[in-house]
Design a protein around this motif. Structure first.
Motif, mmCIF file in Angstrom:
data_model
loop_
_atom_site.group_PDB
_atom_site.id
_atom_site.type_symbol
_atom_site.label_atom_id
_atom_site.label_comp_id
_atom_site.label_asym_id
_atom_site.label_seq_id
_atom_site.Cartn_x
_atom_site.Cartn_y
_atom_site.Cartn_z
ATOM 1 N N ARG A 34 0.841 -1.205 0.000
ATOM 2 C CA ARG A 34 0.000 0.000 0.000
ATOM 3 C C ARG A 34 0.876 1.255 0.000
ATOM 4 O O ARG A 34 0.601 2.228 0.697
ATOM 5 N N ALA A 35 1.936 1.223 -0.802
ATOM 6 C CA ALA A 35 2.922 2.313 -0.816
ATOM 7 C C ALA A 35 2.312 3.669 -1.158
ATOM 8 O O ALA A 35 2.845 4.694 -0.757
ATOM 9 N N GLY A 36 1.190 3.719 -1.846
ATOM 10 C CA GLY A 36 0.570 4.988 -2.190
ATOM 11 C C GLY A 36 -0.336 5.552 -1.105
ATOM 12 O O GLY A 36 -0.896 6.627 -1.259
ATOM 13 N N THR A 37 -0.475 4.828 0.002
ATOM 14 C CA THR A 37 -1.367 5.239 1.082
ATOM 15 C C THR A 37 -0.566 5.424 2.365
ATOM 16 O O THR A 37 0.221 4.552 2.732
ATOM 17 N N ASP A 38 -0.764 6.549 3.036
ATOM 18 C CA ASP A 38 -0.120 6.757 4.335
ATOM 19 C C ASP A 38 -0.930 6.071 5.419
ATOM 20 O O ASP A 38 -2.167 6.248 5.492
ATOM 21 N N TYR A 39 -0.266 5.298 6.260
ATOM 22 C CA TYR A 39 -0.900 4.633 7.392
ATOM 23 C C TYR A 39 0.161 4.361 8.446
ATOM 24 O O TYR A 39 1.354 4.365 8.157
ATOM 25 N N LEU A 40 -0.271 4.137 9.658
ATOM 26 C CA LEU A 40 0.637 3.906 10.779
ATOM 27 C C LEU A 40 0.753 2.429 11.081
ATOM 28 O O LEU A 40 -0.247 1.709 11.072
ATOM 29 N N VAL A 41 1.968 1.978 11.351
ATOM 30 C CA VAL A 41 2.235 0.610 11.796
ATOM 31 C C VAL A 41 2.819 0.709 13.198
ATOM 32 O O VAL A 41 3.692 1.539 13.454
ATOM 33 N N ARG A 42 2.342 -0.131 14.108
ATOM 34 C CA ARG A 42 2.862 -0.151 15.480
ATOM 35 C C ARG A 42 3.308 -1.560 15.847
ATOM 36 O O ARG A 42 2.599 -2.525 15.636
ATOM 37 N N PHE A 43 4.509 -1.636 16.425
ATOM 38 C CA PHE A 43 5.016 -2.858 17.040
ATOM 39 C C PHE A 43 5.269 -2.551 18.510
ATOM 40 O O PHE A 43 5.819 -1.496 18.845
ATOM 41 N N THR A 44 4.891 -3.470 19.377
ATOM 42 C CA THR A 44 5.111 -3.309 20.806
ATOM 43 C C THR A 44 5.908 -4.495 21.318
ATOM 44 O O THR A 44 5.575 -5.637 21.017
ATOM 45 N N CYS A 45 6.961 -4.198 22.056
ATOM 46 C CA CYS A 45 7.803 -5.241 22.644
ATOM 47 C C CYS A 45 7.854 -4.993 24.157
ATOM 48 O O CYS A 45 8.694 -4.233 24.631
ATOM 49 N N LEU A 63 9.194 -1.466 24.765
ATOM 50 C CA LEU A 63 9.487 -0.675 23.568
ATOM 51 C C LEU A 63 8.245 -0.544 22.703
ATOM 52 O O LEU A 63 7.482 -1.507 22.555
ATOM 53 N N VAL A 64 8.071 0.632 22.107
ATOM 54 C CA VAL A 64 6.959 0.856 21.176
ATOM 55 C C VAL A 64 7.506 1.543 19.929
ATOM 56 O O VAL A 64 8.109 2.612 20.009
ATOM 57 N N LEU A 65 7.318 0.887 18.788
ATOM 58 C CA LEU A 65 7.729 1.418 17.493
ATOM 59 C C LEU A 65 6.491 1.816 16.715
ATOM 60 O O LEU A 65 5.595 0.992 16.496
ATOM 61 N N ASP A 66 6.433 3.083 16.319
ATOM 62 C CA ASP A 66 5.390 3.581 15.415
ATOM 63 C C ASP A 66 6.081 4.078 14.160
ATOM 64 O O ASP A 66 7.065 4.822 14.257
ATOM 65 N N TYR A 67 5.583 3.690 12.984
ATOM 66 C CA TYR A 67 6.164 4.246 11.764
ATOM 67 C C TYR A 67 5.139 4.316 10.638
ATOM 68 O O TYR A 67 4.170 3.563 10.613
ATOM 69 N N VAL A 68 5.372 5.271 9.756
ATOM 70 C CA VAL A 68 4.601 5.405 8.529
ATOM 71 C C VAL A 68 5.517 4.907 7.421
ATOM 72 O O VAL A 68 6.538 5.530 7.124
ATOM 73 N N PRO A 69 5.204 3.753 6.837
ATOM 74 C CA PRO A 69 6.098 3.184 5.832
ATOM 75 C C PRO A 69 6.072 3.966 4.521
ATOM 76 O O PRO A 69 5.088 4.628 4.191
ATOM 77 N N ASP A 70 7.175 3.845 3.811
ATOM 78 C CA ASP A 70 7.246 4.372 2.452
ATOM 79 C C ASP A 70 7.187 3.165 1.527
ATOM 80 O O ASP A 70 6.133 2.574 1.351
#
Length: 154
Positions: A34-45, A63-70
């Motif tokens: 979904r490279a053309g759409t901005d969205y948030l991904v979260r991983f929690t450790c 740990l909490v990782l939030d990122y908007v993938p390209d």
């Protein structure tokens, strides 16, 4: 499976041994479908461990990782193995937190990344370390990381 987003992954779906060091750990990426759409991904450790560089005693963090993938997504099993590689790694909280975030940014090249390290107390003092690549995209819903400040038993 020739055109699969999973092509080239070596850790997913196979038995993988825990890397001995963070440098040895391999972060695998898949193409963002979904490279053309901005969205948030979260991983929690919630059970991250490393070692104090002075005493050698274990340190624990949530740990909490939030990122908007390209163009790339980090493959979750490789992320898990990367984080596990810190189990015998000696570094201060700040070094672990920022080092993990910088490596993720370098390899993933996300549009935006926020990384929170919520460390449990050692010597009676909890340390929280935060890293962010810049201003968050305006059109993204970014929920609170949900980790309360440390309150002990009180």
């Amino acid at each position: 499976m020739a055109n699969s987003v999973y092509e080239g992954l070596e850790q997913l779906g196979s038995t993988s041994t825990q890397p001995k060091t963070p440098e040895e750990a391999v972060l695998e990426m898949v193409q963002n479908p979904r490279a053309g759409t901005d969205y948030l991904v979260r991983f929690t450790c919630p059970e991250f461990t490393s070692l104090c560089p002075v005493t050698g005693q274990p340190d624990f963090a949530h740990l909490v990782l939030d990122y908007v993938p390209d163009q790339k997504l980090v493959e979750s099993k490789s992320l898990k193995l990367f984080l596990q590689s810190f189990r015998n790694h000696q570094a201060f909280h700040e070094d672990c937190t920022v080092g993990i975030a910088e490596r993720l940014v370098e390899e993933m090249k996300p549009k935006w990344l926020r990384f929170g390290g919520y460390w449990y107390p050692r010597g009676g003092i909890p340390i929280d370390v935060f890293f962010q690549t810049g201003k968050a995209p305006e059109n993204i819903w970014i929920p609170d990381q949900g980790v309360p400040t440390y309150r002990g038993r009180g």
